[in-house]
Design a protein around this motif. Sequence first.
Motif, PDB file in Angstrom:
ATOM      1  N   GLY A 159       0.842  -1.182   0.000  1.00 12.45           N
ATOM      2  CA  GLY A 159       0.000   0.000   0.000  1.00 12.45           C
ATOM      3  C   GLY A 159       0.886   1.243   0.000  1.00 12.45           C
ATOM      4  N   THR A 160       0.370   2.309  -0.583  1.00 15.24           N
ATOM      5  CA  THR A 160       1.148   3.538  -0.686  1.00 15.24           C
ATOM      6  C   THR A 160       0.243   4.728  -0.405  1.00 15.24           C
ATOM      7  OG1 THR A 160       2.479   2.534  -2.422  1.00 15.24           O
ATOM      8  CG2 THR A 160       2.620   4.906  -2.198  1.00 15.24           C
ATOM      9  N   VAL A 161       0.735   5.655   0.426  1.00 16.40           N
ATOM     10  CA  VAL A 161       0.042   6.911   0.696  1.00 16.40           C
ATOM     11  C   VAL A 161       1.058   8.022   0.500  1.00 16.40           C
ATOM     12  CG1 VAL A 161      -1.157   8.304   2.410  1.00 16.40           C
ATOM     13  CG2 VAL A 161      -1.475   5.821   2.392  1.00 16.40           C
ATOM     14  N   ALA A 162       0.703   9.003  -0.344  1.00 18.03           N
ATOM     15  CA  ALA A 162       1.593  10.148  -0.597  1.00 18.03           C
ATOM     16  C   ALA A 162       0.860  11.436  -0.236  1.00 18.03           C
ATOM     17  CB  ALA A 162       2.032  10.183  -2.060  1.00 18.03           C
ATOM     18  N   ILE A 163       1.574  12.313   0.464  1.00 20.87           N
ATOM     19  CA  ILE A 163       0.990  13.572   0.925  1.00 20.87           C
ATOM     20  C   ILE A 163       1.876  14.717   0.445  1.00 20.87           C
ATOM     21  CG2 ILE A 163       0.340  14.942   2.939  1.00 20.87           C
ATOM     22  CD1 ILE A 163       0.126  12.240   4.453  1.00 20.87           C
ATOM     23  N   ASN A 164       1.261  15.716  -0.160  1.00 17.38           N
ATOM     24  CA  ASN A 164       1.996  16.912  -0.588  1.00 17.38           C
ATOM     25  C   ASN A 164       2.337  17.724   0.650  1.00 17.38           C
ATOM     26  OD1 ASN A 164       2.829  19.423  -1.545  1.00 17.38           O
ATOM     27  ND2 ASN A 164       1.375  19.421  -3.229  1.00 17.38           N
ATOM     28  N   ILE A 165       3.649  17.864   0.926  1.00 17.91           N
ATOM     29  CA  ILE A 165       4.092  18.611   2.106  1.00 17.91           C
ATOM     30  C   ILE A 165       4.806  19.905   1.715  1.00 17.91           C
ATOM     31  CG2 ILE A 165       4.197  16.603   3.612  1.00 17.91           C
ATOM     32  CD1 ILE A 165       7.261  16.585   3.128  1.00 17.91           C
ATOM     33  N   THR A 166       4.561  20.349   0.489  1.00 20.75           N
ATOM     34  CA  THR A 166       5.200  21.562  -0.014  1.00 20.75           C
ATOM     35  C   THR A 166       4.866  22.739   0.877  1.00 20.75           C
ATOM     36  OG1 THR A 166       4.979  20.704  -2.246  1.00 20.75           O
ATOM     37  CG2 THR A 166       5.417  23.059  -2.030  1.00 20.75           C
TER      38      THR A 166
END
Length: 75
Positions: free
Chosen positions: A68-75
């Motif tokens: 499983g993969t979760v990506a969050i924009n932390i810009t």
Amino acid sequence: QQEIVGRRISEILPADTAATFQNRLTQVFGSGRPLDVEDSVGPADDQRRYRTVLFPMRDESGKITAVGTVAINIT
């Protein structure tokens, strides 16, 4: 979403990005442990920073069947 379902990583992402992601999947499958990474994506004048967590998904017997993969924009 329909455009990516069932397609290989190498069909969706640029070759170098796909290779990096494939290596991470292999690492999680091999170690059985989650992986937490940060990446910069996009052109130099408009980069976005993402935190991505990859984690093993197991069946009832404990065998890893997916990542499983979760990506969050932390810009």
